[in-house]
Design a protein around this motif. Sequence first.
Motif, short mmCIF file in Angstrom:
data_model
loop_
_atom_site.label_atom_id
_atom_site.label_comp_id
_atom_site.label_asym_id
_atom_site.label_seq_id
_atom_site.Cartn_x
_atom_site.Cartn_y
_atom_site.Cartn_z
N VAL A 24 0.87 -0.92 -0.23
CA VAL A 24 -0.30 -0.22 -0.06
C VAL A 24 0.88 1.59 -0.19
O VAL A 24 0.98 1.97 -0.80
CB VAL A 24 -1.06 -0.47 1.10
N ALA A 25 1.72 0.79 0.92
CA ALA A 25 2.83 2.73 1.23
C ALA A 25 3.62 2.32 1.82
O ALA A 25 3.75 1.14 3.35
CB ALA A 25 1.85 3.80 1.34
N GLY A 26 4.76 2.78 1.65
CA GLY A 26 5.99 2.98 2.43
C GLY A 26 6.45 4.33 2.49
O GLY A 26 6.64 5.34 1.92
N ILE A 27 7.33 4.35 3.71
CA ILE A 27 7.98 5.69 4.48
C ILE A 27 9.43 5.51 4.58
O ILE A 27 9.49 4.46 5.75
CB ILE A 27 6.90 6.54 5.26
N SER A 28 10.03 6.39 4.47
CA SER A 28 11.37 6.22 4.99
C SER A 28 11.75 5.93 6.48
O SER A 28 11.29 6.93 7.03
CB SER A 28 12.63 7.19 4.04
N TRP A 29 13.21 5.52 7.06
CA TRP A 29 13.13 6.00 8.30
C TRP A 29 13.21 8.12 8.45
O TRP A 29 12.52 8.28 9.91
CB TRP A 29 14.30 5.40 8.77
N SER A 30 13.70 8.63 8.08
CA SER A 30 13.56 9.39 8.22
C SER A 30 12.53 10.51 8.27
O SER A 30 12.45 11.40 8.28
CB SER A 30 14.12 10.81 7.64
N GLY A 31 11.42 9.28 6.98
CA GLY A 31 10.31 10.51 6.48
C GLY A 31 9.90 11.49 5.45
O GLY A 31 8.83 11.51 4.85
N SER A 32 11.36 11.37 4.34
CA SER A 32 11.74 12.47 4.13
C SER A 32 11.17 11.39 2.95
O SER A 32 10.88 11.81 1.66
CB SER A 32 12.79 12.42 3.62
N SER A 33 11.56 10.29 2.30
CA SER A 33 10.62 9.70 1.04
C SER A 33 9.12 8.72 1.85
O SER A 33 9.18 8.14 2.61
CB SER A 33 11.82 8.49 0.86
N THR A 34 8.91 8.58 0.65
CA THR A 34 7.68 7.67 1.14
C THR A 34 7.39 7.13 -0.96
O THR A 34 8.15 7.45 -1.23
CB THR A 34 5.73 8.70 0.96
N TYR A 35 6.25 5.98 -0.70
CA TYR A 35 5.77 5.38 -2.00
C TYR A 35 4.56 4.78 -2.43
O TYR A 35 4.53 4.32 -0.89
CB TYR A 35 7.16 4.48 -2.62
N TYR A 36 4.12 4.84 -3.02
CA TYR A 36 2.59 4.27 -3.16
C TYR A 36 2.18 3.41 -3.94
O TYR A 36 2.82 3.37 -5.14
CB TYR A 36 1.04 5.47 -3.16
N GLY A 37 1.42 2.48 -3.62
CA GLY A 37 0.51 1.46 -4.57
C GLY A 37 -0.03 2.22 -5.62
O GLY A 37 -0.51 3.45 -5.27
N ASP A 38 0.03 2.00 -6.90
CA ASP A 38 -0.82 2.48 -7.56
C ASP A 38 -1.93 2.62 -7.93
O ASP A 38 -2.55 3.18 -8.10
CB ASP A 38 -0.56 1.93 -9.21
N PHE A 39 -2.55 2.17 -6.95
CA PHE A 39 -3.97 1.80 -6.57
C PHE A 39 -4.42 3.28 -6.26
O PHE A 39 -5.52 3.62 -5.75
CB PHE A 39 -4.87 0.80 -6.65
N VAL A 40 -3.28 3.74 -4.81
CA VAL A 40 -3.75 4.73 -4.33
C VAL A 40 -4.02 5.87 -4.95
O VAL A 40 -4.94 6.85 -4.21
CB VAL A 40 -2.49 4.75 -3.19
#
Length: 124
Positions: free
Chosen positions: A48-64
Amino acid sequence: QVQLVESGGGLVQAGGSLRLSCAASGRTFSNYTMGWFRQNPGKEREFVAGISWSGSSTYYGDFVKGRFTISRDNAKNTVYLQMNNLKPEDAAVYYCASRRRPGIYVGPDRYDYWGQGTQVTVSS
């Protein structure tokens, strides 16, 4: 070892919102990449989604498609998933996961620790 406990799931009407939380305990939370996955019976676990340890990078599944937002508060050892404009197809058990090494990955096998999941139900 990291323990993860999700909360915030429930029943919502289509178009509504929910905010999931994942509280972590154990090793230093701020060192971990965090992710949210979801799964329905008989289906594979889906990123669904991911976030780096600092919160500076995020990534989402296409359906989001801009409907969900992942965030974290390292002072509270908590990661969140804000879900807006929910659709019936978003219904699933949502799992929080953590990864010891850097990098956001979509494959569940890349994550080391998992919570027990929280059920999200969306009525049409």
